[in-house]
Design an enzyme around this catalytic site. Sequence first.
Site, mmCIF file in Angstrom:
data_model
loop_
_atom_site.group_PDB
_atom_site.id
_atom_site.type_symbol
_atom_site.label_atom_id
_atom_site.label_comp_id
_atom_site.label_asym_id
_atom_site.label_seq_id
_atom_site.Cartn_x
_atom_site.Cartn_y
_atom_site.Cartn_z
ATOM 1 C CB ALA A 1 -0.940 0.002 1.202
ATOM 2 C CD GLU B 1 9.006 -0.911 6.559
ATOM 3 O OE1 GLU B 1 9.129 -1.790 7.428
ATOM 4 O OE2 GLU B 1 7.900 -0.620 6.029
ATOM 5 C CD GLN B 2 7.153 -1.349 12.199
ATOM 6 O OE1 GLN B 2 7.108 -0.799 13.291
ATOM 7 N NE2 GLN B 2 6.313 -2.296 11.841
ATOM 8 N NE ARG C 1 1.729 -10.485 0.805
ATOM 9 C CZ ARG C 1 0.744 -9.581 0.878
ATOM 10 N NH1 ARG C 1 1.038 -8.296 0.979
ATOM 11 N NH2 ARG C 1 -0.508 -9.955 0.857
ATOM 12 C CE1 TYR D 1 -1.040 -17.324 -6.183
ATOM 13 C CE2 TYR D 1 -2.977 -18.251 -5.110
ATOM 14 C CZ TYR D 1 -1.941 -17.338 -5.124
ATOM 15 O OH TYR D 1 -1.801 -16.449 -4.093
ATOM 16 C CG ASP E 1 -4.501 -4.995 5.017
ATOM 17 O OD1 ASP E 1 -5.431 -5.026 4.176
ATOM 18 O OD2 ASP E 1 -3.690 -5.927 5.160
#
Length: 393
Positions: free
Chosen positions: A14, A33-34, A107, A217, A299
């Site tokens: 995201a 970004e942590q 991902r 898949y 999210d």
Amino acid sequence: MRAAHVLIAGGGIAGLASALALGRRRHRVDLFEQAVAFAEVGAGIQLGPNVARRLQALGVWQPLMRVAAKPEVLVVRSAVHGGEIARLPLGNAMLRSYGAPYLCVHRADLHALLLAAVRGSGAVTLNTGTRITEAVARAGAVCVSSTGTRAWEGDALIGADGLWSALRTRVVEDAAPPRTTGHTAWRALVDQSALPAALRSTQICVWLGPRLHAVAYPVRRGEALNVVVLAEAAPAGDARDWDQASSLAALQAATGRTGAGLQALLEAMPAWRAWTLCDRPPLSGPEQMAGERVALAGDAAHPMLPYLAQGAGMAIEDGVALAEALDGCTAEDVPPRLARYAEARWERNAQVQARARRNGEIFHATGLMRLGRDTALRLLGARLLDVPWLYGG
């Protein structure tokens, strides 16, 4: 008059999609970004044509084509006896209907190509090892503080920090944590070359069983197979940990043994990881996605169950919609433009959230509902499996 300076909390899909889309519209972007280094683990992702079109618009089509698998069909089978129930043509059929293919990726591969595009854009500053802990609106700006001593000021703040978002309460006044659904997912990844020929697949295969379903898949150009089993079973450990070590024995203890065909595939997996499925109620209005100079994406705004395979897709759609709403925006215009973004996105996200919950009930049906589902799928097949309102949107 100057272009907006946008701060983004979260370096997942995201956050990167939002940063890339905004950078392409010539906004100045700081992304936080942590983790000390950008990395992504996890399972495969299905990208419907609605998502493929957005990624094409973001300029990452060529690298996406180098890592994606392009299944030609989705086949639904019984998890009990393995017989085919229905099928949905993908490939050229999706291209003709929706102007883009149906793709499957890992991902980590999607995250890596988005990150490379962000780094190459020249418009985004990446700040790692930086977790945003507080945000305060001040006289036409938003100021954020991190776990360190430094503070940043920008014209807008995008909370893309995931299911357990620290910034959600800046927009939504609810202190409740995400809902633990009572469903658990197990995932595995294997090189297809390591499987017997009978277990290799170029298709998306879905098995429906009582209180469970499984999906397999291809990913990574078809060279690997991603397998996921989702079941109504006790939570697998800490709900915040979506990468827990598990085993076939744990999976079978929770789900029982399936039919021989699916069982052979599950037993061929080299290792299993598990995570607890959580979500929130479907969005009820635009005020749950943006307020003043703060907006939510992915999210952080609308966590959803994976039963429509659109969690990452809606996050990418959010990023593109953010950039469209802020196009040509100056610092002074930010609040009404973020309100425009929320108006454009909340109903679609809510519909996907609700449909994902409903699909879970249908996929896991028992008794007469299960028999009715299978009969309808056998009679109507592709008409029930296709989702024009989603893929064409």
